[in-house]
Motif scaffolding. Structure first.
Motif, PDB file in Angstrom:
ATOM      1  N   ALA A  37       0.804  -1.167   0.141  1.00 57.84           N
ATOM      2  CA  ALA A  37       0.196   0.042   0.188  1.00 57.84           C
ATOM      3  C   ALA A  37       1.001   1.469   0.082  1.00 57.84           C
ATOM      4  O   ALA A  37       0.637   2.499  -0.512  1.00 57.84           O
ATOM      5  CB  ALA A  37      -1.097   0.464   1.510  1.00 57.84           C
ATOM      6  N   SER A  38       1.820   1.179   0.755  1.00 53.59           N
ATOM      7  CA  SER A  38       2.946   2.117   0.985  1.00 53.59           C
ATOM      8  C   SER A  38       4.283   1.836   0.033  1.00 53.59           C
ATOM      9  O   SER A  38       4.930   0.717   0.358  1.00 53.59           O
ATOM     10  CB  SER A  38       3.058   2.944   1.569  1.00 53.59           C
ATOM     11  N   TRP A  39       4.975   2.915   0.164  1.00 54.11           N
ATOM     12  CA  TRP A  39       6.787   2.510   0.198  1.00 54.11           C
ATOM     13  C   TRP A  39       7.399   1.820   1.501  1.00 54.11           C
ATOM     14  O   TRP A  39       8.101   1.506   1.862  1.00 54.11           O
ATOM     15  CB  TRP A  39       7.419   3.394  -0.974  1.00 54.11           C
ATOM     16  N   GLU A  40       6.353   2.798   2.595  1.00 53.14           N
ATOM     17  CA  GLU A  40       7.285   2.710   3.660  1.00 53.14           C
ATOM     18  C   GLU A  40       7.167   1.055   4.273  1.00 53.14           C
ATOM     19  O   GLU A  40       8.457   0.107   4.232  1.00 53.14           O
ATOM     20  CB  GLU A  40       6.576   3.370   4.707  1.00 53.14           C
ATOM     21  N   GLU A  41       5.221   1.057   3.830  1.00 56.13           N
ATOM     22  CA  GLU A  41       5.522  -0.532   3.966  1.00 56.13           C
ATOM     23  C   GLU A  41       6.298  -1.310   3.523  1.00 56.13           C
ATOM     24  O   GLU A  41       6.996  -2.503   3.636  1.00 56.13           O
ATOM     25  CB  GLU A  41       4.283  -0.536   3.606  1.00 56.13           C
ATOM     26  N   ALA A  42       6.586  -1.190   1.944  1.00 63.08           N
ATOM     27  CA  ALA A  42       7.389  -2.144   0.851  1.00 63.08           C
ATOM     28  C   ALA A  42       9.350  -2.257   1.304  1.00 63.08           C
ATOM     29  O   ALA A  42       9.308  -3.791   1.784  1.00 63.08           O
ATOM     30  CB  ALA A  42       7.904  -1.514  -0.710  1.00 63.08           C
ATOM     31  N   LEU A  43       9.560  -1.230   1.654  1.00 65.34           N
ATOM     32  CA  LEU A  43      10.766  -1.356   2.363  1.00 65.34           C
ATOM     33  C   LEU A  43      10.901  -1.721   3.855  1.00 65.34           C
ATOM     34  O   LEU A  43      12.405  -2.969   3.969  1.00 65.34           O
ATOM     35  CB  LEU A  43      11.272   0.530   2.135  1.00 65.34           C
ATOM     36  N   GLU A  44       9.820  -1.409   4.235  1.00 63.77           N
ATOM     37  CA  GLU A  44      10.019  -2.391   5.003  1.00 63.77           C
ATOM     38  C   GLU A  44       9.881  -4.153   5.180  1.00 63.77           C
ATOM     39  O   GLU A  44      11.365  -4.760   5.992  1.00 63.77           O
ATOM     40  CB  GLU A  44       8.685  -2.201   6.571  1.00 63.77           C
ATOM     41  N   ALA A  45       9.703  -4.540   4.218  1.00 61.12           N
ATOM     42  CA  ALA A  45       9.112  -5.625   4.175  1.00 61.12           C
ATOM     43  C   ALA A  45      10.478  -6.229   3.242  1.00 61.12           C
ATOM     44  O   ALA A  45      10.659  -7.294   3.203  1.00 61.12           O
ATOM     45  CB  ALA A  45       7.939  -6.036   2.953  1.00 61.12           C
ATOM     46  N   MET A  46      10.666  -5.590   2.496  1.00 59.84           N
ATOM     47  CA  MET A  46      12.776  -5.681   1.519  1.00 59.84           C
ATOM     48  C   MET A  46      13.509  -5.798   3.226  1.00 59.84           C
ATOM     49  O   MET A  46      15.010  -6.162   2.629  1.00 59.84           O
ATOM     50  CB  MET A  46      12.426  -4.642   0.343  1.00 59.84           C
ATOM     51  N   VAL A  48      14.856  -2.730   4.513  1.00 59.54           N
ATOM     52  CA  VAL A  48      15.763  -2.186   4.583  1.00 59.54           C
ATOM     53  C   VAL A  48      15.564  -1.671   5.621  1.00 59.54           C
ATOM     54  O   VAL A  48      14.506  -0.403   6.202  1.00 59.54           O
ATOM     55  CB  VAL A  48      15.333  -1.231   2.935  1.00 59.54           C
ATOM     56  N   PRO A  49      17.170  -1.169   6.434  1.00 57.59           N
ATOM     57  CA  PRO A  49      16.806  -0.131   7.751  1.00 57.59           C
ATOM     58  C   PRO A  49      16.107   1.295   6.953  1.00 57.59           C
ATOM     59  O   PRO A  49      15.807   2.378   6.718  1.00 57.59           O
ATOM     60  CB  PRO A  49      18.053  -0.057   7.626  1.00 57.59           C
ATOM     61  N   PRO A  50      15.298   1.550   8.182  1.00 62.22           N
ATOM     62  CA  PRO A  50      15.152   3.027   7.916  1.00 62.22           C
ATOM     63  C   PRO A  50      16.079   4.496   7.699  1.00 62.22           C
ATOM     64  O   PRO A  50      15.540   5.381   7.104  1.00 62.22           O
ATOM     65  CB  PRO A  50      14.664   3.583   9.645  1.00 62.22           C
ATOM     66  N   GLU A  51      17.286   4.596   7.848  1.00 65.82           N
ATOM     67  CA  GLU A  51      18.473   5.231   8.235  1.00 65.82           C
ATOM     68  C   GLU A  51      18.640   5.097   6.089  1.00 65.82           C
ATOM     69  O   GLU A  51      19.081   6.384   5.808  1.00 65.82           O
ATOM     70  CB  GLU A  51      19.703   4.936   8.544  1.00 65.82           C
ATOM     71  N   ARG A  52      17.929   4.256   5.244  1.00 60.12           N
ATOM     72  CA  ARG A  52      18.494   3.629   3.795  1.00 60.12           C
ATOM     73  C   ARG A  52      17.436   4.224   2.994  1.00 60.12           C
ATOM     74  O   ARG A  52      16.984   4.075   2.332  1.00 60.12           O
ATOM     75  CB  ARG A  52      18.628   2.441   3.708  1.00 60.12           C
ATOM     76  N   ARG A  53      16.237   4.543   3.654  1.00 58.12           N
ATOM     77  CA  ARG A  53      14.399   4.671   2.894  1.00 58.12           C
ATOM     78  C   ARG A  53      14.070   5.641   2.238  1.00 58.12           C
ATOM     79  O   ARG A  53      13.768   5.957   1.733  1.00 58.12           O
ATOM     80  CB  ARG A  53      13.716   4.463   4.357  1.00 58.12           C
ATOM     81  N   ASN A  54      15.236   6.800   2.188  1.00 58.97           N
ATOM     82  CA  ASN A  54      15.488   7.678   1.478  1.00 58.97           C
ATOM     83  C   ASN A  54      16.612   8.142   0.680  1.00 58.97           C
ATOM     84  O   ASN A  54      17.092   9.170  -0.206  1.00 58.97           O
ATOM     85  CB  ASN A  54      15.517   9.343   2.471  1.00 58.97           C
ATOM     86  N   ASP A  55      16.958   6.710   0.559  1.00 51.66           N
ATOM     87  CA  ASP A  55      18.551   6.920  -0.789  1.00 51.66           C
ATOM     88  C   ASP A  55      17.317   7.017  -2.097  1.00 51.66           C
ATOM     89  O   ASP A  55      18.614   7.585  -2.936  1.00 51.66           O
ATOM     90  CB  ASP A  55      18.763   5.387  -0.594  1.00 51.66           C
ATOM     91  N   ALA A  56      16.576   7.188  -2.522  1.00 56.49           N
ATOM     92  CA  ALA A  56      16.013   6.686  -3.561  1.00 56.49           C
ATOM     93  C   ALA A  56      14.440   7.272  -3.290  1.00 56.49           C
ATOM     94  O   ALA A  56      13.571   6.705  -2.908  1.00 56.49           O
ATOM     95  CB  ALA A  56      16.370   5.670  -4.944  1.00 56.49           C
ATOM     96  N   SER A  57      14.437   8.343  -4.885  1.00 50.03           N
ATOM     97  CA  SER A  57      12.825   8.676  -5.660  1.00 50.03           C
ATOM     98  C   SER A  57      13.023   8.581  -6.219  1.00 50.03           C
ATOM     99  O   SER A  57      13.824   8.753  -7.456  1.00 50.03           O
ATOM    100  CB  SER A  57      12.141   9.104  -4.536  1.00 50.03           C
TER     101      SER A  57
END
Length: 145
Positions: A37-46, A48-57
């Motif tokens: 439903a969101s990128w936050e949900e996808a990155l969590e499932a993958m 990806v640590p919180p400090e890396r979640r703004n590495d790309a858009s």
């Protein structure tokens, strides 16, 4: 086979810069992978640590006509003038004062979203219609044309 073009921005804050350019161009944030439903949900499932979640858009033209814009975090800041820049066609078909008034209105709108106004170049017919040089929130130059 026709190749696709993607424009990539090196930047410090991909989320902020992609939101700015989505506003400028009328683009939208790329959807998360199917099933999320969101990128936050996808990155969590993958994982990806919180400090890396703004590495790309990435942002997309909602009509599918324009190129994908990709924003990637890099450690260094912008150093010198761009060798390549975007021209945002804010007054196509307009000339003279009508053109410059349209460019001024768009410049004012974009300043409200974090852009910086750098220079105004007056019309010089027959070849130069006039334009305004701007910078995005990280200092990347672009022209309102």
């Amino acid at each position: 086979m026709a190749l696709e073009v993607q424009i990539t921005f090196d930047c410090a804050d991909p989320a902020k810069l992609s939101a700015f350019w989505a506003e400028v161009l009328g683009y939208r944030l790329q959807d998360p992978p199917p099933g999320f439903a969101s990128w936050e949900e996808a990155l969590e499932a993958m994982g990806v640590p919180p400090e890396r979640r703004n590495d790309a858009s990435a942002i997309l033209d909602p009509e599918g006509a324009g190129p994908r814009l990709f924003f990637q975090r890099v450690p260094e800041g912008k150093q010198v003038k761009n060798r390549l820049h975007l021209d945002v066609r804010a007054a196509p078909g307009l000339a003279g004062e009508e053109r410059m008034a349209a460019l001024e209105a768009e410049a004012e709108r974009l300043v409200g979203h974090g852009a910086t106004r750098l220079e105004r170049h007056e019309p010089a017919p027959p070849l130069a219609g006039g334009h305004i040089i701007m910078a995005d929130p990280e200092g990347n130059e672009f022209c309102l044309d």
